[in-house]
Design a protein around this motif. Structure first.
Motif, PDB file in Angstrom:
ATOM      1  N   SER A 171       0.825  -1.218   0.000  1.00  0.00           N
ATOM      2  CA  SER A 171       0.000   0.000   0.000  1.00  0.00           C
ATOM      3  C   SER A 171       0.853   1.260   0.000  1.00  0.00           C
ATOM      4  O   SER A 171       0.525   2.243  -0.674  1.00  0.00           O
ATOM      5  CB  SER A 171      -0.916  -0.001   1.228  1.00  0.00           C
ATOM      6  N   GLU A 189      -4.769   7.759   6.603  1.00  0.00           N
ATOM      7  CA  GLU A 189      -5.861   8.112   5.703  1.00  0.00           C
ATOM      8  C   GLU A 189      -6.014   7.113   4.562  1.00  0.00           C
ATOM      9  O   GLU A 189      -6.886   7.276   3.712  1.00  0.00           O
ATOM     10  CB  GLU A 189      -5.628   9.511   5.136  1.00  0.00           C
ATOM     11  N   HIS A 190      -5.164   6.085   4.546  1.00  0.00           N
ATOM     12  CA  HIS A 190      -5.210   5.092   3.473  1.00  0.00           C
ATOM     13  C   HIS A 190      -6.374   4.127   3.702  1.00  0.00           C
ATOM     14  O   HIS A 190      -6.763   3.853   4.839  1.00  0.00           O
ATOM     15  CB  HIS A 190      -3.889   4.324   3.426  1.00  0.00           C
ATOM     16  N   ALA A 191      -6.914   3.586   2.622  1.00  0.00           N
ATOM     17  CA  ALA A 191      -8.048   2.663   2.719  1.00  0.00           C
ATOM     18  C   ALA A 191      -7.680   1.377   3.454  1.00  0.00           C
ATOM     19  O   ALA A 191      -8.540   0.722   4.051  1.00  0.00           O
ATOM     20  CB  ALA A 191      -8.571   2.330   1.314  1.00  0.00           C
ATOM     21  N   TYR A 193      -5.711   1.164   6.038  1.00  0.00           N
ATOM     22  CA  TYR A 193      -5.195   1.452   7.384  1.00  0.00           C
ATOM     23  C   TYR A 193      -5.762   0.509   8.440  1.00  0.00           C
ATOM     24  O   TYR A 193      -5.020  -0.061   9.244  1.00  0.00           O
ATOM     25  CB  TYR A 193      -5.511   2.900   7.769  1.00  0.00           C
TER      26      TYR A 193
END
Length: 753
Positions: A171, A189-191, A193
């Motif tokens: 990622s 803020e990553h999908a 996370y």
């Protein structure tokens, strides 16, 4: 474990002295990096490992890793020295020292690794070496059970951690921790996370024995005392804490991170200290205080502010010093009296004065009294907790845990020496040898010295450690004995008063806790039931899948394949349309007829030779397909293989009976074959219903001659690009041929009449 009279001590052998010297040399080497780290430098080394995947063997030394490295090597040197006397004359002494040295190096690699994959390699090495150390007394069933339990629990967490590391690396676009921390966009803020966070927490919680994975750590007391001292103070169980600290800049500062660590860490700390007060075995009581320390460190790693992280870093050092020293003291007591039972021990101050002195100094630091460094650590924890989210919950958990820790410190460090003896001891008490006394005395002196001159650890270790955990510069609390009259000081006074009251009533409380414990869930017993259930399931599925019949094996393999294909087709939305076949002529239909006829013969014939001949017809039909579509070399290979199989099987079939006439089971097999064929056909239709990606084809066409020096692309693919696959296929064919020869050769000859 005592040495043989007149025998040369193991300390003066290569297997004894060399590990001590290695640990001491590493400590000095890392100590030389302290000035640079104190000035804000981050030292990094990298060697390319898998360049094609951009993976390097990289190491980094900053404030966090240097603090751990100094604790690992410094305490490691003292524990190794201690072991030379504790296990002097043991038949497996050299093996023990090798295991302990490998354990030290594995933990050292873990804390300085800057690459996720490298970190995981060392993570699992600590799991394996701790298994060897916990199970060192392999003749004892408890030792073997405890080692296996620790291995399974931490290895399961390690698998979760590996999945999280792969998700994070893919990622983030890098497996280098330093590069991940320097990302422009925060990973929070990553999908991905949330799944990454859960997987990392599972790895950390199992390694650092957070509730409900806590039960394996007290059982690890089956290991020799030097292992317990090292594992509980500076290695293994601190691995999960280190991971959380290292990942704080990447995964921290979110609500789910904060409250997960507060709830699990706080509960673990309080629960562990209640259980510590319950114990009569000094070593087991110390094991539960380790759980308390791990819970406290986890609790304060939830903080987004530097003051609480300062408390975490200070307590990390404080705990390592007093825990290693106190375990070594308990080891001396056990070694020289033959028991660790607090109900029997007493009056040891007269016969063991040096051990008494070391225990007193270490115990005072453990209790958090001034002027010891333990007091400073406790004060900063209280001050930092007041600035954290959920301050009442955080400070409340820390206060209860510290009150119980105060009482436990006096139970372990003072009762065995100053109260009257509680019974007859197995051995006459006497002072331990100097290699066993050196560690407790040095660690006790450090606890006092760092309290009087705390800036010795503040500037080089704590401050850069806080910056490393936060990933930036933050507010760092001043390490000093006196901060004035404030709320943390009042909380410390409450701790002393409460701890004294608990100590005076600890026998009554121990009895009440024992009564309550009988009504609680026994996680250790549930673990045994879980393993029994797992073994029962394994035995059940083995009876079904490993039946001893080749036909059953093939049926399960193809049934599984069918289910996999069905799921794949369903996930792709099924077949959009059935493609047209305008080019089919009579020749093609003849081939189809041959396949159907051969399959029917194989299914319904009761003659093995007829059945294999039917399969041969199918093989010939497949060869005709290769001829029709311009692959004569593959067709020749197919024909040769079919002929060889039919001939070999025909020779073997002469010794086999006819197939049974009933077709029930064979009809099931035929049904599975039809399903597999139908699903495979559907999958091929889906794959051919659209543009074909020619990237791989173009790559082979372009590189076959320049790189592999071959003009026949098929041969180049087999020999060069798929060399390992081809080698494996050849090996399978050779093994099959050897097996066939052995079966034919080994058939018993009929005796002449």
């Amino acid at each position: 474990m005592a040495g043989t009279p007149g025998r040369r001590s193991d300390l003066y052998t290569i297997s004894g002295a060399l590990p001590v010297l290695i640990a001491a040399a590493l400590f000095v080497w890392f100590l030389g990096m302290a000035p640079a780290v104190a000035d804000g430098e981050v030292l990094r080394w990298a060697i390319p490992w898998v360049p094609s995947l951009d993976i390097s063997i990289s190491f980094v030394v900053d404030g966090l890793s240097l603090s751990f490295a100094l604790l690992i090597t410094g305490i490691g040197a003292l524990v190794l020295l201690y072991s030379c006397a504790y296990l002097d004359g043991h038949e497996h002494f050299s093996r023990f020292m090798l295991y302990l040295t490998l354990f030290m190096l594995s933990m050292l690699g873990l804390v300085v690794a800057d690459n996720l994959i490298v970190l995981f390699v060392f993570w699992e090495l600590t799991t394996i070496t701790s298994y060897l150390l916990i199970g060192f007394s392999h003749a004892a069933p408890d030792s073997r059970r405890s080692a296996l339990q620790a291995l399974l629990v931490t290895a399961a967490g390690g698998l979760a951690l590996l999945a999280g590391m792969i998700l994070l690396g893919v990622s983030a676009g890098s497996f280098e921790l330093s590069e991940i921390r320097a990302m422009d966009e925060p990973f929070t803020e990553h999908a991905m996370y949330l799944p990454v966070l859960i997987l990392f927490l599972l790895g950390a919680f199992t390694k650092s024995a957070q509730f409900p994975f806590h039960f394996w750590l007290p059982n690890a007391m089956a290991a020799p005392t030097p292992v317990s001292a090292y594992l509980h103070s500076a290695t293994m169980v601190k691995g999960g804490v280190y991971l959380l600290a290292r990942m704080h800049p990447t995964l921290g500062a979110t609500e789910i991170w904060t409250w997960t660590l507060i709830l699990f860490g706080g509960f673990t700390a309080v629960f562990a200290m209640v259980m510590a007060l319950r114990q009569t075995d000094l070593k087991l009581a110390l094991a539960y205080t380790t759980l308390m320390a791990l819970g406290t460190l986890t609790l304060f790693l939830a903080a987004p502010v530097g003051y609480a992280i300062t408390g975490m870093m200070t307590f990390l050092i404080v705990h390592s010093l007093y825990k290693a020293g106190m375990f070594l003291v308990v080891g001396i007591i056990d070694h020289e009296t033959g028991t660790r039972d607090a109900r029997l021990l007493g009056g040891l101050a007269r016969s063991m004065p040096v051990t008494t002195l070391a225990a007193a100094v270490i115990g005072l630091s453990m209790a958090g009294l001034p002027p010891f460094v333990g007091f400073i650590g406790k004060e900063i924890l209280y001050a930092g907790g007041l600035e954290m989210p959920g301050a009442v919950l955080v400070v409340g958990a820390a206060l209860i845990a510290n009150i119980l820790l105060f009482a436990t410190a006096f139970i372990v460090a003072f009762k065995p020496f100053w109260r009257p003896a509680g019974g007859e001891l197995p051995k006459t008490p006497h002072e331990g040898p100097w290699p066993m006394l050196a560690g407790p005395l040095i660690l006790a002196a450090c606890g006092l010295a760092f309290g009087l001159i705390p800036w010795v650890i503040g500037g080089p270790l704590v401050t850069p450690g806080v910056h490393a955990v936060l990933g930036r510069e933050g507010t760092v609390a001043e390490l000093t004995l006196w901060h004035g009259i404030n709320l943390p000081l009042i909380l410390s006074l409450v701790t002393f008063a409460g701890g004294t009251a608990v100590y005076l009533r600890h026998l009554w409380l121990r009895a009440r806790i024992a009564e309550a414990e009988a009504r609680l869930i026994d996680f250790d017993e549930r673990w045994d039931r879980f393993l029994d259930g797992l073994k029962a399931v394994a035995a059940w599925q083995t009876r079904i899948l490993q039946s001893g019949y080749l036909t059953n094996y093939l049926m399960w393999i193809f049934a599984t394949m069918s289910a996999t294909l069905l799921v794949t087709i369903a996930a792709r939305g099924g077949i959009d349309r059935v493609p047209e076949f305008p080019t089919l002529d009579l020749t093609h239909w003849i081939v189809v007829a041959l396949v159907i006829a051969g399959s029917a013969v194989a299914v319904f014939s009761i003659s093995r030779i007829a059945a294999i001949a039917g399969l041969g017809v199918v093989g010939i039909a497949v060869a005709l397909i290769f001829v029709l579509y311009g692959a004569p070399d593959v067709a020749i290979t197919q024909l040769l293989v079919e002929m060889l199989i039919v001939v070999l099987f025909a020779v073997a079939a002469l010794h086999l009976p006819l197939l049974p006439k009933e077709h029930g089971v064979r009809k099931v097999h035929a049904g599975v074959a039809l399903v597999v064929g139908g699903l495979t056909t559907a999958l091929l239709m889906m794959a051919s219903d659209g543009p074909i990606d020619r990237n791989l084809t173009d790559y082979f066409e372009v590189t076959s001659w320049p790189e592999a020096f071959g003009r026949n692309i098929v041969n180049v693919i087999l020999v060069d690009f798929r060399a390992l696959d081809t080698f494996g296929e050849i090996a399978v064919v050779v093994i099959a041929a050897i097996g066939a020869y052995a079966l034919l050769k080994g058939a018993p000859e009929k005796e002449a009449s």
